[in-house]
Design a protein around this motif. Structure first.
Motif, PDB file in Angstrom:
ATOM      1  N   SER A  86      42.995  38.274  30.855  1.00 60.18           N
ATOM      2  CA  SER A  86      43.537  39.554  30.388  1.00 60.18           C
ATOM      3  C   SER A  86      42.577  40.690  30.700  1.00 60.18           C
ATOM      4  CB  SER A  86      43.814  39.477  28.892  1.00 60.18           C
ATOM      5  OG  SER A  86      42.637  39.146  28.201  1.00 60.18           O
ATOM      6  N   ASP A  87      41.273  40.460  30.471  1.00 58.28           N
ATOM      7  CA  ASP A  87      40.281  41.486  30.771  1.00 58.28           C
ATOM      8  C   ASP A  87      40.311  41.868  32.241  1.00 58.28           C
ATOM      9  OD1 ASP A  87      39.583  41.389  28.188  1.00 58.28           O
ATOM     10  OD2 ASP A  87      37.579  40.592  28.468  1.00 58.28           O
ATOM     11  N   LEU A  89      42.698  41.564  34.420  1.00 59.62           N
ATOM     12  CA  LEU A  89      43.901  42.299  34.765  1.00 59.62           C
ATOM     13  C   LEU A  89      43.795  43.739  34.294  1.00 59.62           C
ATOM     14  CD1 LEU A  89      46.823  39.801  34.198  1.00 59.62           C
ATOM     15  CD2 LEU A  89      45.599  40.394  36.279  1.00 59.62           C
ATOM     16  N   GLU A  90      43.167  43.906  33.145  1.00 59.20           N
ATOM     17  CA  GLU A  90      42.978  45.249  32.597  1.00 59.20           C
ATOM     18  C   GLU A  90      42.082  46.078  33.513  1.00 59.20           C
ATOM     19  OE1 GLU A  90      41.301  46.951  28.399  1.00 59.20           O
ATOM     20  OE2 GLU A  90      42.399  45.062  28.420  1.00 59.20           O
ATOM     21  N   SER A  91      40.936  45.508  33.868  1.00 59.70           N
ATOM     22  CA  SER A  91      40.014  46.205  34.751  1.00 59.70           C
ATOM     23  C   SER A  91      40.680  46.527  36.080  1.00 59.70           C
ATOM     24  CB  SER A  91      38.776  45.332  35.003  1.00 59.70           C
ATOM     25  OG  SER A  91      38.106  45.088  33.800  1.00 59.70           O
ATOM     26  N   PHE A  92      41.429  45.565  36.549  1.00 56.51           N
ATOM     27  CA  PHE A  92      42.106  45.743  37.825  1.00 56.51           C
ATOM     28  C   PHE A  92      43.069  46.921  37.752  1.00 56.51           C
ATOM     29  CE2 PHE A  92      45.296  44.382  41.064  1.00 56.51           C
ATOM     30  CZ  PHE A  92      44.448  44.508  42.156  1.00 56.51           C
ATOM     31  N   ALA A  93      43.794  46.966  36.660  1.00 58.17           N
ATOM     32  CA  ALA A  93      44.749  48.056  36.470  1.00 58.17           C
ATOM     33  C   ALA A  93      44.012  49.392  36.392  1.00 58.17           C
ATOM     34  CB  ALA A  93      45.552  47.827  35.194  1.00 58.17           C
ATOM     35  N   ALA A  94      42.877  49.408  35.677  1.00 60.87           N
ATOM     36  CA  ALA A  94      42.092  50.633  35.532  1.00 60.87           C
ATOM     37  C   ALA A  94      41.599  51.099  36.896  1.00 60.87           C
ATOM     38  CB  ALA A  94      40.915  50.385  34.593  1.00 60.87           C
ATOM     39  N   GLU A  95      41.164  50.146  37.687  1.00 62.05           N
ATOM     40  CA  GLU A  95      40.635  50.483  39.008  1.00 62.05           C
ATOM     41  C   GLU A  95      41.725  51.115  39.868  1.00 62.05           C
ATOM     42  OE1 GLU A  95      37.339  48.672  41.865  1.00 62.05           O
ATOM     43  OE2 GLU A  95      37.586  48.440  39.727  1.00 62.05           O
TER      44      GLU A  95
ATOM     45  N   ALA B  69      35.677  40.449  42.069  1.00 57.68           N
ATOM     46  CA  ALA B  69      36.251  39.206  41.542  1.00 57.68           C
ATOM     47  C   ALA B  69      37.726  39.129  41.915  1.00 57.68           C
ATOM     48  CB  ALA B  69      36.076  39.154  40.032  1.00 57.68           C
ATOM     49  N   ARG B  70      38.196  37.897  42.022  1.00 55.08           N
ATOM     50  CA  ARG B  70      39.595  37.684  42.360  1.00 55.08           C
ATOM     51  C   ARG B  70      40.210  36.791  41.286  1.00 55.08           C
ATOM     52  NH1 ARG B  70      43.406  35.221  46.120  1.00 55.08           N
ATOM     53  NH2 ARG B  70      42.378  33.247  45.742  1.00 55.08           N
ATOM     54  N   PRO B  71      40.782  37.390  40.268  1.00 53.00           N
ATOM     55  CA  PRO B  71      41.318  36.630  39.134  1.00 53.00           C
ATOM     56  C   PRO B  71      42.290  35.541  39.566  1.00 53.00           C
ATOM     57  CG  PRO B  71      41.363  38.981  38.677  1.00 53.00           C
ATOM     58  CD  PRO B  71      40.986  38.835  40.120  1.00 53.00           C
ATOM     59  N   GLU B  72      42.972  35.757  40.664  1.00 58.35           N
ATOM     60  CA  GLU B  72      43.933  34.755  41.128  1.00 58.35           C
ATOM     61  C   GLU B  72      43.248  33.415  41.410  1.00 58.35           C
ATOM     62  OE1 GLU B  72      45.547  36.438  44.658  1.00 58.35           O
ATOM     63  OE2 GLU B  72      45.291  38.474  43.935  1.00 58.35           O
TER      64      GLU B  72
END
Lengths: 103, 103
Positions: A86-87, A89-95, B69-72
């Motif tokens: 979840s973290d 995905l959150e960071s990714f969205a923020a980026e 990082a690549r969460p996938e």
DNA sequence: TATCTTGGTAAGCCATAACTAACGGTAAGC
DNA sequence: GCTTACCGTTAGTTATGGCTTACCAAGATA
């Protein structure tokens, strides 16, 4: 922070084999050594590491020690994974939101 | 069965630190080496392993390589964990059902 | 009680891999 | 075009850890 121990314990291929073997069905040390390409003491040592990591439990049955997998041992790593997921995905969205305008 | 690679990659403590560092924010190799107690080549090698395991991605920016990082990459281990979790609980229930006599 | 079976532990060897040091290549700046 | 700086790779050394042999302890059976 014990998920680190779990990762370390499951990081070894042989240990993963042992873990999956006892997961299929609880077994004694000798039985495990018979079907794996390692000696009995080696299996015993791996089981000790797995036990320290809380991934297996031991049940005494006469002179035999029946080892069984302990699914709860994966709870910590599971929790960490969900948290991280979840973290991340959150960071990714923020980026994405900020726009990756390089440095 | 690539979850095995993930376990092996994340089995090393230093590699976990590198992974968590780039998770917080994408960084270059030099920056990572500066804030971690390891040398730059070491970081580079760890990043290679992580990249092979699909846990990080690399973006060239001039002479610098920005790693992220690549969460996938955690998807496989996540799927395995959920699968194992349900199977284990099932087996556990079956075992209870059969009755674990003794002890 | 004596013996056999089973499992755990210790010591030593060996293999893998992580770390450091040094070199070569490439892009940016002057 | 040259210099500088940064990055990646390779070679060599060191260390961690896994495997095996040998030994010891505990319990069951005759």
């Amino acid at each position: 922070m014990a998920y680190q121990d779990t990762f370390s314990a499951l990081g070894d291929p042989t240990r993963r084999h042992v873990f999956e073997a006892v997961s299929t069905q609880p077994r004694a040390v000798g039985e495990l050594a018979a079907e794996l390409p390692v000696s009995r003491p080696a299996v015993s040592q791996h089981l000790k590491v797995l036990a320290d990591a809380g991934l297996v439990t031991c049940r005494t049955e006469g002179t035999r020690r029946i080892y069984a997998a302990r699914p709860e041992g994966l709870a910590e790593i599971r929790a960490w994974l969900e948290q991280y997921w979840s973290d991340a995905l959150e960071s990714f969205a923020a980026e994405i939101d900020e726009g990756v305008r390089d440095s």
